[in-house]
Design an enzyme around this catalytic site. Structure first.
Site, PDB file in Angstrom:
ATOM      1  N   GLN A  12       0.838  -1.221  -0.073  1.00  0.00           N
ATOM      2  CA  GLN A  12      -0.078   0.105   0.050  1.00  0.00           C
ATOM      3  C   GLN A  12       0.886   1.353   0.038  1.00  0.00           C
ATOM      4  N   LEU A  78      10.042   0.055   3.586  1.00  0.00           N
ATOM      5  CA  LEU A  78       8.468  -0.181   3.711  1.00  0.00           C
ATOM      6  C   LEU A  78       8.293  -1.519   3.882  1.00  0.00           C
ATOM      7  N   GLN A  81       6.997  -8.227   6.583  1.00  0.00           N
ATOM      8  CA  GLN A  81       5.539  -8.877   7.026  1.00  0.00           C
ATOM      9  C   GLN A  81       4.849  -7.837   8.249  1.00  0.00           C
ATOM     10  N   SER A  82       3.483  -7.457   7.538  1.00  0.00           N
ATOM     11  CA  SER A  82       3.035  -6.163   8.227  1.00  0.00           C
ATOM     12  C   SER A  82       1.665  -6.541   8.897  1.00  0.00           C
ATOM     13  N   THR A 123       6.169   1.930  14.007  1.00  0.00           N
ATOM     14  CA  THR A 123       4.724   1.823  13.993  1.00  0.00           C
ATOM     15  C   THR A 123       4.180   2.029  15.403  1.00  0.00           C
ATOM     16  N   GLU A 125       2.350   0.174  16.746  1.00  0.00           N
ATOM     17  CA  GLU A 125       2.311  -0.979  17.401  1.00  0.00           C
ATOM     18  C   GLU A 125       3.362  -1.165  18.451  1.00  0.00           C
ATOM     19  N   TYR A 147       5.030  -8.853  15.766  1.00  0.00           N
ATOM     20  CA  TYR A 147       5.316  -7.929  14.855  1.00  0.00           C
ATOM     21  C   TYR A 147       5.637  -6.628  15.481  1.00  0.00           C
ATOM     22  N   LYS A 151       9.325  -4.588  15.343  1.00  0.00           N
ATOM     23  CA  LYS A 151       9.556  -3.251  14.736  1.00  0.00           C
ATOM     24  C   LYS A 151      10.551  -2.323  15.899  1.00  0.00           C
ATOM     25  N   HIS A 177      -2.792   3.730   8.766  1.00  0.00           N
ATOM     26  CA  HIS A 177      -3.112   4.592   7.725  1.00  0.00           C
ATOM     27  C   HIS A 177      -3.604   3.663   6.482  1.00  0.00           C
ATOM     28  N   ARG A 182      -5.566  -0.866   0.486  1.00  0.00           N
ATOM     29  CA  ARG A 182      -5.408  -1.575   1.784  1.00  0.00           C
ATOM     30  C   ARG A 182      -5.610  -3.083   1.442  1.00  0.00           C
TER      31      ARG A 182
HETATM   32  P1  NAP Z   1       1.753  -3.754   3.039  1.00  0.00           P
HETATM   33  O1  NAP Z   1       0.874  -3.391   2.224  1.00  0.00           O
HETATM   34  O2  NAP Z   1       1.804  -5.095   3.657  1.00  0.00           O
HETATM   35  O3  NAP Z   1       3.349  -3.844   2.015  1.00  0.00           O
HETATM   36  C1  NAP Z   1       4.352  -4.608   2.741  1.00  0.00           C
HETATM   37  C2  NAP Z   1       5.417  -4.622   1.512  1.00  0.00           C
HETATM   38  O4  NAP Z   1       6.539  -5.483   2.141  1.00  0.00           O
HETATM   39  C3  NAP Z   1       5.216  -5.600   0.161  1.00  0.00           C
HETATM   40  O5  NAP Z   1       5.576  -4.832  -0.976  1.00  0.00           O
HETATM   41  C4  NAP Z   1       5.672  -6.666   0.405  1.00  0.00           C
HETATM   42  O6  NAP Z   1       6.013  -7.498  -0.738  1.00  0.00           O
HETATM   43  C5  NAP Z   1       6.953  -6.445   1.057  1.00  0.00           C
HETATM   44  N1  NAP Z   1       7.785  -7.462   1.537  1.00  0.00           N
HETATM   45  C6  NAP Z   1       7.146  -8.457   2.703  1.00  0.00           C
HETATM   46  N2  NAP Z   1       8.148  -9.317   2.988  1.00  0.00           N
HETATM   47  C7  NAP Z   1       9.474  -8.957   2.191  1.00  0.00           C
HETATM   48  C8  NAP Z   1      10.523  -9.296   2.095  1.00  0.00           C
HETATM   49  N3  NAP Z   1      10.850 -10.502   2.804  1.00  0.00           N
HETATM   50  N4  NAP Z   1      11.290  -8.771   1.273  1.00  0.00           N
HETATM   51  C9  NAP Z   1      11.066  -7.682   0.628  1.00  0.00           C
HETATM   52  N5  NAP Z   1       9.817  -7.302   0.690  1.00  0.00           N
HETATM   53  C10 NAP Z   1       9.006  -7.914   1.518  1.00  0.00           C
HETATM   54  O7  NAP Z   1       2.275  -2.898   4.151  1.00  0.00           O
HETATM   55  P2  NAP Z   1       1.980  -1.207   4.171  1.00  0.00           P
HETATM   56  O8  NAP Z   1       0.561  -0.928   4.854  1.00  0.00           O
HETATM   57  O9  NAP Z   1       2.237  -0.671   2.570  1.00  0.00           O
HETATM   58  O10 NAP Z   1       3.026  -0.610   5.231  1.00  0.00           O
HETATM   59  C11 NAP Z   1       4.410  -0.401   4.724  1.00  0.00           C
HETATM   60  C12 NAP Z   1       5.283  -0.411   6.025  1.00  0.00           C
HETATM   61  O11 NAP Z   1       4.991   0.470   7.064  1.00  0.00           O
HETATM   62  C13 NAP Z   1       5.564  -1.984   6.615  1.00  0.00           C
HETATM   63  O12 NAP Z   1       6.729  -2.045   7.128  1.00  0.00           O
HETATM   64  C14 NAP Z   1       4.424  -1.606   7.739  1.00  0.00           C
HETATM   65  O13 NAP Z   1       4.792  -2.596   8.786  1.00  0.00           O
HETATM   66  C15 NAP Z   1       4.836  -0.220   8.332  1.00  0.00           C
HETATM   67  N6  NAP Z   1       3.554   0.419   8.870  1.00  0.00           N
HETATM   68  C16 NAP Z   1       2.357   0.251   8.203  1.00  0.00           C
HETATM   69  C17 NAP Z   1       1.267   1.269   8.827  1.00  0.00           C
HETATM   70  C18 NAP Z   1       0.052   1.076   8.287  1.00  0.00           C
HETATM   71  O14 NAP Z   1      -0.952   1.319   8.989  1.00  0.00           O
HETATM   72  N7  NAP Z   1      -0.361   0.880   7.062  1.00  0.00           N
HETATM   73  C19 NAP Z   1       1.561   1.785  10.204  1.00  0.00           C
HETATM   74  C20 NAP Z   1       2.802   1.810  10.443  1.00  0.00           C
HETATM   75  C21 NAP Z   1       3.936   1.206   9.866  1.00  0.00           C
HETATM   76  P3  NAP Z   1       4.870  -8.683  -1.336  1.00  0.00           P
HETATM   77  O15 NAP Z   1       4.023  -7.700  -2.201  1.00  0.00           O
HETATM   78  O16 NAP Z   1       5.901  -9.442  -2.060  1.00  0.00           O
HETATM   79  O17 NAP Z   1       4.118  -9.451  -0.118  1.00  0.00           O
HETATM   80  N1  GDD Z   2      -8.090  -7.111  11.281  1.00  0.00           N
HETATM   81  C1  GDD Z   2      -9.216  -6.981  11.696  1.00  0.00           C
HETATM   82  N2  GDD Z   2     -10.282  -7.772  11.580  1.00  0.00           N
HETATM   83  N3  GDD Z   2      -9.118  -5.968  12.832  1.00  0.00           N
HETATM   84  C2  GDD Z   2     -10.385  -6.154  13.579  1.00  0.00           C
HETATM   85  C3  GDD Z   2     -11.485  -6.682  13.334  1.00  0.00           C
HETATM   86  C4  GDD Z   2     -11.458  -7.635  12.178  1.00  0.00           C
HETATM   87  O1  GDD Z   2     -12.445  -8.442  11.940  1.00  0.00           O
HETATM   88  N4  GDD Z   2     -12.619  -6.399  14.247  1.00  0.00           N
HETATM   89  C5  GDD Z   2     -12.084  -5.519  14.893  1.00  0.00           C
HETATM   90  N5  GDD Z   2     -10.561  -5.296  14.798  1.00  0.00           N
HETATM   91  C6  GDD Z   2      -9.667  -4.216  15.298  1.00  0.00           C
HETATM   92  C7  GDD Z   2      -8.444  -4.969  15.957  1.00  0.00           C
HETATM   93  O2  GDD Z   2      -8.607  -5.553  16.975  1.00  0.00           O
HETATM   94  C8  GDD Z   2      -7.546  -3.713  15.994  1.00  0.00           C
HETATM   95  O3  GDD Z   2      -7.674  -3.063  17.247  1.00  0.00           O
HETATM   96  C9  GDD Z   2      -8.017  -2.876  15.065  1.00  0.00           C
HETATM   97  O4  GDD Z   2      -9.342  -3.280  14.611  1.00  0.00           O
HETATM   98  C10 GDD Z   2      -7.115  -2.560  13.693  1.00  0.00           C
HETATM   99  O5  GDD Z   2      -6.796  -3.823  13.392  1.00  0.00           O
HETATM  100  P1  GDD Z   2      -6.088  -4.014  11.965  1.00  0.00           P
HETATM  101  O6  GDD Z   2      -6.635  -3.282  10.786  1.00  0.00           O
HETATM  102  O7  GDD Z   2      -5.905  -5.283  11.728  1.00  0.00           O
HETATM  103  O8  GDD Z   2      -4.759  -3.148  11.964  1.00  0.00           O
HETATM  104  P2  GDD Z   2      -3.649  -3.092  12.932  1.00  0.00           P
HETATM  105  O9  GDD Z   2      -3.754  -1.771  13.965  1.00  0.00           O
HETATM  106  O10 GDD Z   2      -3.563  -4.318  13.925  1.00  0.00           O
HETATM  107  O11 GDD Z   2      -2.182  -2.960  12.123  1.00  0.00           O
HETATM  108  C11 GDD Z   2      -1.968  -2.201  11.207  1.00  0.00           C
HETATM  109  O12 GDD Z   2      -1.491  -0.838  11.949  1.00  0.00           O
HETATM  110  C12 GDD Z   2      -0.250  -0.832  12.394  1.00  0.00           C
HETATM  111  C13 GDD Z   2      -0.135   0.557  12.986  1.00  0.00           C
HETATM  112  O13 GDD Z   2      -0.695   0.582  14.242  1.00  0.00           O
HETATM  113  C14 GDD Z   2      -0.982  -2.806  10.307  1.00  0.00           C
HETATM  114  O14 GDD Z   2      -1.016  -1.801   9.119  1.00  0.00           O
HETATM  115  C15 GDD Z   2       0.447  -2.649  11.061  1.00  0.00           C
HETATM  116  O15 GDD Z   2       1.307  -2.989   9.916  1.00  0.00           O
HETATM  117  C16 GDD Z   2       0.750  -1.320  11.515  1.00  0.00           C
HETATM  118  O16 GDD Z   2       2.126  -1.283  12.059  1.00  0.00           O
END
Ligand code: NAP
Ligand code: GDD
Length: 319
Positions: A12, A78, A81-82, A123, A125, A147, A151, A177, A182
């Protein structure tokens, strides 16, 4: 022309960041790992403008070759495994990419391009079962899943390499975000997709976990701007990036069903299968310092984000 290397470009954030950097005139190199069916769906529309380099965060040699070939000026780590829930089932793999992967990239930076600027995707987290709310840079790190633990390692090794090797390495502690790009595993997209399915008669209920869980949600397109800004400063330092507002999953559902004129209470079912252990203080950011020092401000608010996601899912499912 500056060269930006993005690990995780197929994800994403990687896709939004690539668009943003192309708009700024960068040469964008995206690292893609080998899988049996590589999913380019998020970067299909910009594939002819970026360069793909094959590598893996688990493979030091592949990273070294990419650094050597492209000599990046900015590196955005970026990849990894997220998924929080999956990290319990794949704890070691999560640590390999999300923790040790950071050191592998930093070692390339140190040895090949020590003047390059480095962004680490940290993050909220890492605060886990937080001691206080909102959280800031001084809040104790207290992760509660593999996770989050991985991090924390990535965050601290980034700080350590900055101190020991004088690298321009920053860690952005970003809160949730979201976007139409997503993955369906995350709650926001699960809801927007579920709402669209129900509206189109393709489903009749939406099974979720804890509806009272709270998160600080923003739009991914806004957050990649913050990543770039963090690498443009005079000094490397860490930032907390979020909206500063917590919302419950229930509120997210109410707004999402409102978009299509339905009442969420008629369709949402709380299913213990999706519950996580009780959470204490809500994860919500204090984005004050980032706003003051970077001049960063999110442009898409909570309701607008949800509407964007629901409309995108409706359009995709109806086509
Ligand atoms: P995402 O959609 O899950 O994307 C993760 C990316 O990492 C994908 O391109 C995936 O490639 C790649 N990847 C996984 N394992 C890998 C490996 N062994 N070597 C190289 N690439 C690998 O995550 P995102 O939401 O864009 O988030 C980007 C980063 O920000 C992540 O590190 C996440 O933990 C962090 N983050 C996200 C959020 C959020 O809310 N989105 C918040 C805080 C931090 P494939 O397509 O091959 O699977
Ligand atoms: N996934 C999921 N599925 N979450 C649920 C559900 C459901 O059916 N019902 C309630 N939730 C609640 C979870 O318990 C959590 O409190 C919240 O929704 C958000 O869950 P996710 O969307 O799975 O995200 P996350 O907060 O665990 O993780 C994401 O955000 C992190 C930043 O705070 C990921 O993008 C992480 O990679 C990232 O670091």
């Amino acid at each position: 022309m500056k060269v930006a290397l993005i690990t995780g470009i197929t994800g994403q954030d990687g896709s939004y960041l690539a668009e943003y950097l192309l708009g700024k005139g960068y040469r964008v190199v995206g690292m893609v790992r080998r899988t049996s069916t590589i999913d380019y769906s998020r970067i299909d529309h910009i594939q002819d403008q970026i360069e793909i380099a094959h590598g893996d965060l688990l493979d030091q040699g592949s990273l070294y070759d990419i650094f050597d070939t492209y000599q990046p000026d900015e590196v955005y780590n970026l990849g990894g495994q997220s998924n929080v829930q999956l990290s319990w089932a794949q704890a070691v793999l999560t640590a390999e990419s999300t923790a040790l992967g950071v050191t592998r990239v930093l070692d390339c930076l140190r040895m090949v391009t020590p003047l390059a600027r480095f962004y680490q995707a940290s993050t909220s987290e890492m605060f886990g079962e937080a001691d206080e709310s909102p959280q800031h840079l001084g809040t104790r790190l207290n992760p509660r899943n593999p996770y989050g633990v991985a991090k924390v390692y990535g965050h601290l090794i980034t700080q350590n390499y900055r101190q020991k090797h004088g690298l321009f390495a920053v860690s952005g502690i970003l809160y949730n975000h979201e976007s139409p790009r997503r993955d369906l595993d995350f709650v926001t997209r699960k809801i927007s997709h579920g709402v669209a399915q129900i509206k189109l008669g393709l489903a009749d209920e939406l099974r979720l976990g804890n509806l009272d869980a709270q998160r600080d949600w923003g739009f991914a397109g806004d957050y990649v701007r913050a990543m770039w800004l963090m690498l443009q400063g005079d000094q490397p330092r860490d930032y907390v990036i979020g909206s500063g507002q917590a919302h419950t999953v229930r509120e997210f559902c109410r707004v999402a069903f409102d978009v299509v004129g339905l009442d969420y209470q008629a369709y949402v079912v709380a299913d213990p299968a999706f519950f996580r252990p009780a959470e204490g203080h809500p994860l919500v950011a204090d984005p004050g310092p980032a706003q003051a020092e970077l001049g960063w401000k999110p442009e898409v608010g909570f309701e607008a984000l949800i509407e964007m996601m629901v409309r995108a899912d409706l359009a995709a499912l109806a086509s």
